[in-house]
Design a protein around this motif. Sequence first.
Motif, PDB file in Angstrom:
ATOM      1  N   CYS A  58     -14.960   1.963   7.746  1.00 28.27           N
ATOM      2  CA  CYS A  58     -14.117   1.397   6.678  1.00 28.27           C
ATOM      3  C   CYS A  58     -14.603   0.006   6.281  1.00 28.27           C
ATOM      4  O   CYS A  58     -14.611  -0.346   5.095  1.00 28.27           O
ATOM      5  CB  CYS A  58     -12.657   1.324   7.135  1.00 28.27           C
ATOM      6  N   HIS A  59     -15.002  -0.771   7.256  1.00 22.97           N
ATOM      7  CA  HIS A  59     -15.481  -2.126   6.978  1.00 22.97           C
ATOM      8  C   HIS A  59     -16.735  -2.087   6.106  1.00 22.97           C
ATOM      9  O   HIS A  59     -16.853  -2.840   5.125  1.00 22.97           O
ATOM     10  CB  HIS A  59     -15.756  -2.857   8.289  1.00 22.97           C
ATOM     11  N   GLU A 105      -7.670  -6.671   4.503  1.00 23.77           N
ATOM     12  CA  GLU A 105      -6.535  -6.611   5.418  1.00 23.77           C
ATOM     13  C   GLU A 105      -5.388  -5.774   4.867  1.00 23.77           C
ATOM     14  O   GLU A 105      -4.447  -5.434   5.592  1.00 23.77           O
ATOM     15  CB  GLU A 105      -6.036  -8.016   5.753  1.00 23.77           C
ATOM     16  N   ASP A 106      -5.425  -5.418   3.568  1.00 25.61           N
ATOM     17  CA  ASP A 106      -4.399  -4.554   2.979  1.00 25.61           C
ATOM     18  C   ASP A 106      -4.640  -3.080   3.306  1.00 25.61           C
ATOM     19  O   ASP A 106      -3.774  -2.238   3.069  1.00 25.61           O
ATOM     20  CB  ASP A 106      -4.366  -4.709   1.456  1.00 25.61           C
ATOM     21  N   ILE A 107      -5.826  -2.780   3.815  1.00 28.43           N
ATOM     22  CA  ILE A 107      -6.240  -1.384   4.008  1.00 28.43           C
ATOM     23  C   ILE A 107      -6.031  -0.956   5.452  1.00 28.43           C
ATOM     24  O   ILE A 107      -6.555  -1.562   6.380  1.00 28.43           O
ATOM     25  CB  ILE A 107      -7.713  -1.200   3.614  1.00 28.43           C
ATOM     26  N   VAL A 108      -5.258   0.101   5.640  1.00 28.99           N
ATOM     27  CA  VAL A 108      -5.043   0.683   6.961  1.00 28.99           C
ATOM     28  C   VAL A 108      -6.206   1.593   7.328  1.00 28.99           C
ATOM     29  O   VAL A 108      -6.647   1.648   8.476  1.00 28.99           O
ATOM     30  CB  VAL A 108      -3.724   1.487   7.001  1.00 28.99           C
ATOM     31  N   GLY A 109      -6.705   2.310   6.361  1.00 26.09           N
ATOM     32  CA  GLY A 109      -7.809   3.239   6.597  1.00 26.09           C
ATOM     33  C   GLY A 109      -8.303   3.820   5.297  1.00 26.09           C
ATOM     34  O   GLY A 109      -7.855   3.449   4.207  1.00 26.09           O
ATOM     35  N   MET A 110      -9.252   4.735   5.422  1.00 26.85           N
ATOM     36  CA  MET A 110      -9.813   5.400   4.254  1.00 26.85           C
ATOM     37  C   MET A 110      -9.971   6.884   4.579  1.00 26.85           C
ATOM     38  O   MET A 110     -10.237   7.251   5.720  1.00 26.85           O
ATOM     39  CB  MET A 110     -11.178   4.804   3.894  1.00 26.85           C
ATOM     40  N   ALA A 126      -9.747   8.130  -0.964  1.00 30.24           N
ATOM     41  CA  ALA A 126      -8.502   7.375  -1.092  1.00 30.24           C
ATOM     42  C   ALA A 126      -8.449   6.244  -0.087  1.00 30.24           C
ATOM     43  O   ALA A 126      -8.948   6.364   1.041  1.00 30.24           O
ATOM     44  CB  ALA A 126      -7.298   8.300  -0.900  1.00 30.24           C
ATOM     45  N   LEU A 127      -7.834   5.145  -0.509  1.00 27.21           N
ATOM     46  CA  LEU A 127      -7.531   4.048   0.386  1.00 27.21           C
ATOM     47  C   LEU A 127      -6.128   4.248   0.942  1.00 27.21           C
ATOM     48  O   LEU A 127      -5.210   4.603   0.201  1.00 27.21           O
ATOM     49  CB  LEU A 127      -7.584   2.712  -0.365  1.00 27.21           C
ATOM     50  N   LEU A 128      -5.960   4.032   2.212  1.00 29.96           N
ATOM     51  CA  LEU A 128      -4.642   4.090   2.832  1.00 29.96           C
ATOM     52  C   LEU A 128      -4.174   2.648   2.993  1.00 29.96           C
ATOM     53  O   LEU A 128      -4.744   1.876   3.756  1.00 29.96           O
ATOM     54  CB  LEU A 128      -4.722   4.790   4.190  1.00 29.96           C
ATOM     55  N   LEU A 129      -3.132   2.297   2.230  1.00 32.19           N
ATOM     56  CA  LEU A 129      -2.729   0.904   2.097  1.00 32.19           C
ATOM     57  C   LEU A 129      -1.445   0.578   2.861  1.00 32.19           C
ATOM     58  O   LEU A 129      -0.600   1.446   3.077  1.00 32.19           O
ATOM     59  CB  LEU A 129      -2.521   0.563   0.615  1.00 32.19           C
ATOM     60  N   LYS A 130      -1.314  -0.685   3.224  1.00 32.59           N
ATOM     61  CA  LYS A 130      -0.100  -1.151   3.886  1.00 32.59           C
ATOM     62  C   LYS A 130       1.058  -1.287   2.911  1.00 32.59           C
ATOM     63  O   LYS A 130       2.218  -1.238   3.303  1.00 32.59           O
ATOM     64  CB  LYS A 130      -0.358  -2.515   4.554  1.00 32.59           C
ATOM     65  N   ARG A 131       0.721  -1.479   1.653  1.00 35.02           N
ATOM     66  CA  ARG A 131       1.766  -1.696   0.648  1.00 35.02           C
ATOM     67  C   ARG A 131       1.547  -0.740  -0.522  1.00 35.02           C
ATOM     68  O   ARG A 131       0.419  -0.327  -0.792  1.00 35.02           O
ATOM     69  CB  ARG A 131       1.723  -3.138   0.147  1.00 35.02           C
ATOM     70  N   PRO A 132       2.606  -0.387  -1.226  1.00 38.71           N
ATOM     71  CA  PRO A 132       2.442   0.488  -2.401  1.00 38.71           C
ATOM     72  C   PRO A 132       1.592  -0.196  -3.466  1.00 38.71           C
ATOM     73  O   PRO A 132       1.632  -1.418  -3.633  1.00 38.71           O
ATOM     74  CB  PRO A 132       3.882   0.692  -2.890  1.00 38.71           C
TER      75      PRO A 132
END
Length: 482
Positions: A58-59, A105-110, A126-132
């Motif tokens: 992801c990084h 830092e907003d990204i939980v995973g991909m 898709a990006l898996l985000l901490k916020r909508p």
Amino acid sequence: MDKGFFLKKDRIIPNIDLRGSDDLIPQLYLKVASRYYNIYEEDKHVGLTYTFYSKAACHKIYQFFDEEGEGAHGIVPFSYKQMPSFFEDPNNLPDWLTDGMIDEEDIVGMVSVEGTMSGTKEGVFALLLKRPWKNERPHIFDIYEVFDYQKVYMKSLYLNSYKTKLLVWAFVHDLKKLSDFGDKRIMNDEENTKAFEEFIKANYDNFTDEQKDECVLLYPETYKKYIPSNIIYQKLVNDTVMSMATTIRRLGFCGSYAVAAISGDETISRLMVTTIKKIDSNKKLYLTLPSEYHFPLIVSLTFMNIMYGNNSQIKAPIGFWLYYLLFGYRSRCSEEEIPFINTLIVFTLRNNTESFSKLINVVKQTMFNDEVVTKGFLRTSTRMVQTNWTRRDDVTCIYELIYYFSDNGESLWQKLSVQEQQFWSKKLDDEIEYEAILQHFQGDDRHTTMGMDKQREFYAKQLYEYIKSEIENNNFYLRDFN
């Protein structure tokens, strides 16, 4: 409905709006665990696969898009970070732009999702985000539109797969920073592609282990193996074992067996094979994992010990590992857990009586020293008595251990919590055949001799110590006893 992936009742589920029964919502089962990504498949046979990327991957992917690597120009939402330069006052940006910017830092995973629709292979990233994210789709986009219509001169087989294609581009971007290629295009220029490969060959020995691992995806014919890493191996073992244990926890032992062995559902079977392969290739690491992973390991191995019932080459070592793990876990678990852990030990001994009988034949020769105190009228005397189990047949010795760990040869079922009973199974508990074990001791005077409780405890510990010693000496399979 919100888009994304959710944890629900220990399941990873894509939040698909399927009206009606909750059972219609597909669960994701682990299919492949690898260094840079894990692949999951649905249990509803929709034909979609889900690839979740590792933290390291992801990084690198984030850097590739954020720095507008080759072929990644103008992709939303990453391109939002370049937009402030178009405004007169970069410190006074519209809300839609600041809300749209996504930092790492907003990204939980991909994740990439791919499948074949009407004969055509399609996929999205898709990006898996901490916020909508306020916009509807910019964090989900068709990666084929970015890469598939570009002429590429690199020949890596990882460019043939959607889920790994993105990694190849990201790793080229990362390694390119070490060179003097600057802004030159690598992938779309035949001469630069050749020159880049020569650069990799010339500098490979000076790369870090992480950079060398990236080369495996770029030039798999030249660099065939990843650099060994206990940290990564432990992650892979954890991923597979936790996925296996969570599945069993959700369905129960009998439910999981029914799905895998009776209904013919291949998802659990494949997960089981994946898990046992990871364990087998990392035995030392697996058997010395942190204690918080021991119960999931025990759950997974107990299920495999049942499933591989007719294959002693796999079943027997698993039985020995189970006894080793369970005995250790028993010494530090709570009083409330003891009945369930004892039940699993009893089942392990019963389900592997043949192999444990061979092993106890060695262990039972160890002398047991018992201090006997005799109180007389005038004084109390103490004497040391030595004995062993060499004159007792091997199966009887195993049954004595079952007697020790059970409720004096009777089931512990009624002492299990409701949740433990649902997780375990009355059917499996009945297969221990406690009544037959008690009948085995009819007429056996040594079974009721004074001090037998201490002997059972002693030889249970000796059995553990023997297996522990073999494991510590890298004799993981104990083939002499299979």
